[in-house]
Write an enzyme that holds these catalytic residues in place. Structure first.
Site, PDB file in Angstrom:
ATOM      1  N   TYR A 105       0.865  -1.187   0.000  1.00 32.23           N
ATOM      2  CA  TYR A 105       0.000   0.000   0.000  1.00 32.23           C
ATOM      3  C   TYR A 105       0.899   1.233   0.000  1.00 32.23           C
ATOM      4  O   TYR A 105       1.879   1.298   0.744  1.00 32.23           O
ATOM      5  CB  TYR A 105      -0.879   0.015   1.254  1.00 32.23           C
ATOM      6  CG  TYR A 105      -1.692   1.287   1.406  1.00 32.23           C
ATOM      7  CD1 TYR A 105      -3.007   1.357   0.949  1.00 32.23           C
ATOM      8  CD2 TYR A 105      -1.132   2.426   1.982  1.00 32.23           C
ATOM      9  CE1 TYR A 105      -3.739   2.521   1.067  1.00 32.23           C
ATOM     10  CE2 TYR A 105      -1.859   3.604   2.107  1.00 32.23           C
ATOM     11  CZ  TYR A 105      -3.165   3.639   1.641  1.00 32.23           C
ATOM     12  OH  TYR A 105      -3.881   4.795   1.747  1.00 32.23           O
ATOM     13  N   GLU A 192      -3.669   7.449  -4.101  1.00 30.46           N
ATOM     14  CA  GLU A 192      -3.540   6.187  -3.373  1.00 30.46           C
ATOM     15  C   GLU A 192      -3.331   5.018  -4.329  1.00 30.46           C
ATOM     16  O   GLU A 192      -4.101   4.865  -5.274  1.00 30.46           O
ATOM     17  CB  GLU A 192      -4.810   5.950  -2.537  1.00 30.46           C
ATOM     18  CG  GLU A 192      -4.735   4.704  -1.671  1.00 30.46           C
ATOM     19  CD  GLU A 192      -6.054   4.446  -0.943  1.00 30.46           C
ATOM     20  OE1 GLU A 192      -6.088   4.602   0.287  1.00 30.46           O
ATOM     21  OE2 GLU A 192      -7.039   4.081  -1.599  1.00 30.46           O
TER      22      GLU A 192
END
Ligand code: GDP
Ligand code: MN
Length: 391
Positions: A105, A192
């Site tokens: 991530y 993101e």
């Protein structure tokens, strides 16, 4: 403004980040032909991903792999038209399926409190970061970019090592710096990548290589900065926009729906917030934030009234105008016009002070509107009216 994954990937690619190729399709037949050419290029499988502006598409069944063009078409038929968190899927992204070794991530977000861009990374990719934050906060690595110096190479290296990406250091540093660049280039408030993935690829000569790539992308743009990037306006997804939002934008009104029952019409953002506070203090719940803006004419007032009344929860309306450039009599005329056209009769309390307040008061009295002299009084009466209507 939220933008679709495919558009977000376009921005990342333009900033030099590694994003595997993709195309967007609106029908199963389009997916089939996209899949045919991807498979002809040597991919073993294709991935089909719902393009909707919500997360968790994978869990909802909106991300599927297919091994043949026919299967891709069938999968697309299932995904197109399905509903994910209340949103109907109208288009899908089609790409060669990646052979994932590990998911990470990585995101950049505007940290308003610190007034810096915050990078967040984790080796726990693929799952929602909120879940990681709640269960294993130590699994998230954070680092702030300097507002003038940007993200230093040393910072990016530290981030990469702490995420366990030491084996892909150069790529990880490039991607971390690329996220900050993307934030600044487009005035984004979030970029993101989840998952950022190590994928396995077989090159033409048969050797297997591993590569770090952005497999998913989510970008939100700062609405207030959009005028600096007129070309990004084209990325607005009208398929998914709340019609009320589009209407408000066109009319030059700031309008945000809330959960209460008291519709508020105010000029100026500060006064609108104060008005909402006073409604709450008087024991009520505002149904919206609404700023008709400066110098509003009667037609904009009538439009704002229609927007407030389109919310079935609204059972009382509070109008609070402080006339400066905005003229009180123009607002009064707008209210009178709106009432003449309105479909349901909702009690309304009006307070207009400032420019042309006297003329406004006369117009409103003649039209038998309920007026109030002070904001406290107006709020108290609107709350009382909402209670009576709701009882
Ligand atoms: P999200 O659920 O909306 O965040 O959609 P993602 O694009 O992140 O996809 C969800 C999950 O599907 C990923 O975490 C991966 O595990 C899987 N996935 C997505 N793309 C691929 C792919 O190309 N190949 C494989 N094998 N899995 C994928
Ligand atoms: Mn994702």
């Amino acid at each position: 403004m939220k933008i679709q994954e495919a558009d977000a990937k376009g921005l990342l690619l333009a900033q030099g980040l590694p994003v595997p190729g993709w195309s967007v399709a609106r029908t199963p037949a389009e997916v089939r032909s996209a899949a045919e050419s991807i498979l002809a290029d040597g991919a073993g499988r294709v991935v089909i991903k719902a393009q909707v502006l919500v997360g968790g598409r994978g869990k909802a069944g909106g991300v599927k792999l297919a091994g043949s063009a026919a299967e891709a078409e069938a999968v697309a038929s299932a995904i197109l038209g399905m509903s994910i968190k209340g949103i109907t899927v109208r288009k899908v992204l089609v790409a060669a399926a990646a052979d994932i070794v590990k998911e990470y991530y990585l995101s950049a977000v505007l940290d308003r409190a610190a007034r810096r861009i915050l990078l967040m990374g984790s080796a726990e990719g693929g799952v929602e970061i909120e879940q990681v934050a709640a269960e294993r906060p130590d699994a998230i690595v954070t680092i702030h970019a300097h507002p003038h110096l940007g993200l230093g190479d040393w910072q990016a290296r530290q981030l990469a090592f702490r995420m366990g990406l030491g084996g892909h250091l150069r790529a990880a540093v490039g991607i971390a710096r690329g996220l900050v660049r993307t934030m600044l280039a487009y005035d984004a408030d979030l970029v993101e990548i989840n998952p950022l993935a190590i994928i396995r690829e077989t090159s033409a000569d048969g050797t297997v290589v591993e590569r770090l790539v952005c497999l998913d992308a989510k970008v939100t743009l700062d609405d207030s900065a959009l005028p600096r990037h007129p070309e990004l306006e084209a990325l607005r997804d009208l398929d998914e926009e709340d019609p009320a939002d589009a209407e408000a934008r066109e009319a030059g009104i700031s309008f945000i729906r809330l959960n209460g029952t008291i519709g508020c019409m105010v000029n100026g953002a500060g006064l609108a917030m104060t008005t909402m506070d006073l409604v709450k203090r008087a024991g009520g719940e505002p149904a919206n934030f609404l700023d008709i803006g400066g110098g509003a004419k009667s037609d904009r007032v009538a439009e704002a009234m229609r927007m407030i009344l389109s919310d079935p929860k609204v059972n009382a309306i509070l109008v609070n105008i402080f006339g400066g450039i905005t003229r009180g009599d123009e607002v009064a005329r707008g209210l009178i016009d709106a009432r003449a056209q309105q479909l349901r009769d909702v009690p309304m309390v009006v307070r207009i002070v400032g420019t042309n307040a006297t003329e406004a008061a006369e117009l409103l009295r003649a039209a038998r509107f309920e007026t109030a002299a002070t904001l406290d009084e107006a709020a108290a009466r609107a709350v009382a009216a909402a209670r009576t209507a709701g009882a």
